[in-house]
Design an enzyme around this catalytic site. Sequence first.
Site, PDB file in Angstrom:
ATOM      1  CG  ASP A 147       1.359   4.809   5.687  1.00 50.24           C
ATOM      2  OD1 ASP A 147       1.271   3.928   6.259  1.00 50.24           O
ATOM      3  OD2 ASP A 147       2.026   5.924   6.375  1.00 50.24           O
TER       4      ASP A 147
ATOM      5  CG  ASP B   2      -0.044  -0.019   2.591  1.00 48.67           C
ATOM      6  OD1 ASP B   2       0.141  -1.293   2.896  1.00 48.67           O
ATOM      7  OD2 ASP B   2       0.250   1.003   3.157  1.00 48.67           O
TER       8      ASP B   2
HETATM    9  N1  ADE Z   1       1.197   1.127   5.760  1.00 47.44           N
HETATM   10  C1  ADE Z   1       1.836   0.455   6.655  1.00 47.44           C
HETATM   11  N2  ADE Z   1       2.215   0.867   7.704  1.00 47.44           N
HETATM   12  C2  ADE Z   1       2.583  -0.052   8.544  1.00 47.44           C
HETATM   13  N3  ADE Z   1       2.748  -1.450   8.580  1.00 47.44           N
HETATM   14  C3  ADE Z   1       2.377  -1.821   7.349  1.00 47.44           C
HETATM   15  N4  ADE Z   1       2.378  -3.072   6.767  1.00 47.44           N
HETATM   16  C4  ADE Z   1       1.941  -3.174   5.621  1.00 47.44           C
HETATM   17  N5  ADE Z   1       1.495  -1.768   5.051  1.00 47.44           N
HETATM   18  C5  ADE Z   1       1.794  -1.035   6.371  1.00 47.44           C
END
Ligand code: ADE
Length: 285
Positions: free
Chosen positions: A210, A208
């Site tokens: 974030d 992703d």
């Molecule tokens: N955006 C994110 N923040 C923290 N851990 C994650 N693991 C996968 N995506 C994450």
Amino acid sequence: MDPVIGIIGGSGLYQVDGLEEATWTSVDTPWGAPSDDVLVGTLSGTRVAFLPRHGRGHKHTPSTVPYRANVAAMKMLGVTHLVSVSAVGSFREEMAPGDFVVVDQFIDRTFARDKTFFDSGLVAHVSVADPVCAVLAKACAEAARQAGAKVHEGGTYLAMEGPQFSSKAESHVYRQWGCDVIGMTNMPEAKLAREAELHYATVAMVTDYDSWHPDHGNVQITDIIETLHGNVAKAAALVAALPGLVTHECTTGCATALDYAIMTATDARDPVVVDRLRTIAGRVL
Ligand SMILES: Nc1ncnc2[nH]cnc12
Ligand SMILES: CSC[C@H]1O[C@H](OP(=O)(O)O)[C@H](O)[C@@H]1O
């Protein structure tokens, strides 16, 4: 002696197929039980030990993963090279969901975890200036390419406490700090691996963006799980490719990290603590 490869599988990776003569093995360490039994077997003639970081069924939160027991269990099983496979969010447009990043630096923002094997009665300070084994990282990058992944070599992983994801403000700050990816588990794992004189590298699978990206929604667990499912086959192929690529070469000094690290005078050491430490630091005790 041939390398022994340890794999710590993160979110979405709870077993590896294709291990010959594989058995789930219970290991007890001076720091308690690891996240789960360890699957020990052989892959293309190389001994491999696999441990699901959160346990099968995903039982441990990032804060309650028994990091010391996990690393100690690997050391006790004879592991020399430890590879973490982890889900991460990305702070870079070009590190897109589905891509793999072989990170080379960490920023540790975790605060609710035991971060050292050492203790009162036996104090040691290892360097984590270069927390990743450069040679093992190269092998991981090649294995990931052979698995068909788009690979980014190098990057800074910000380790947050979690389990909640970052606020938008935090996400923007971490980007400004120059971080590339974010996760919740690789610290203190990498620090402990260095104390245990293991070669350590991380393959970070981007799931992703974030919560900083104007064109993508905030990070959602449903999107992460969908991307992880798409990555499982590649992660398995990566693991299968590793045995042919891992060597004892090292330019980082991982296997000698404790040479000058212990501060406590011999006559000031606590014998109980020393005994406990023999598991991971026996070479220098
Ligand atoms: N955006 C994110 N923040 C923290 N851990 C994650 N693991 C996968 N995506 C994450
Ligand atoms: C499932 S999203 C958040 C979770 O996934 C990552 O775990 P791991 O590094 O074990 O793959 C991240 O660090 C969080 O713990």
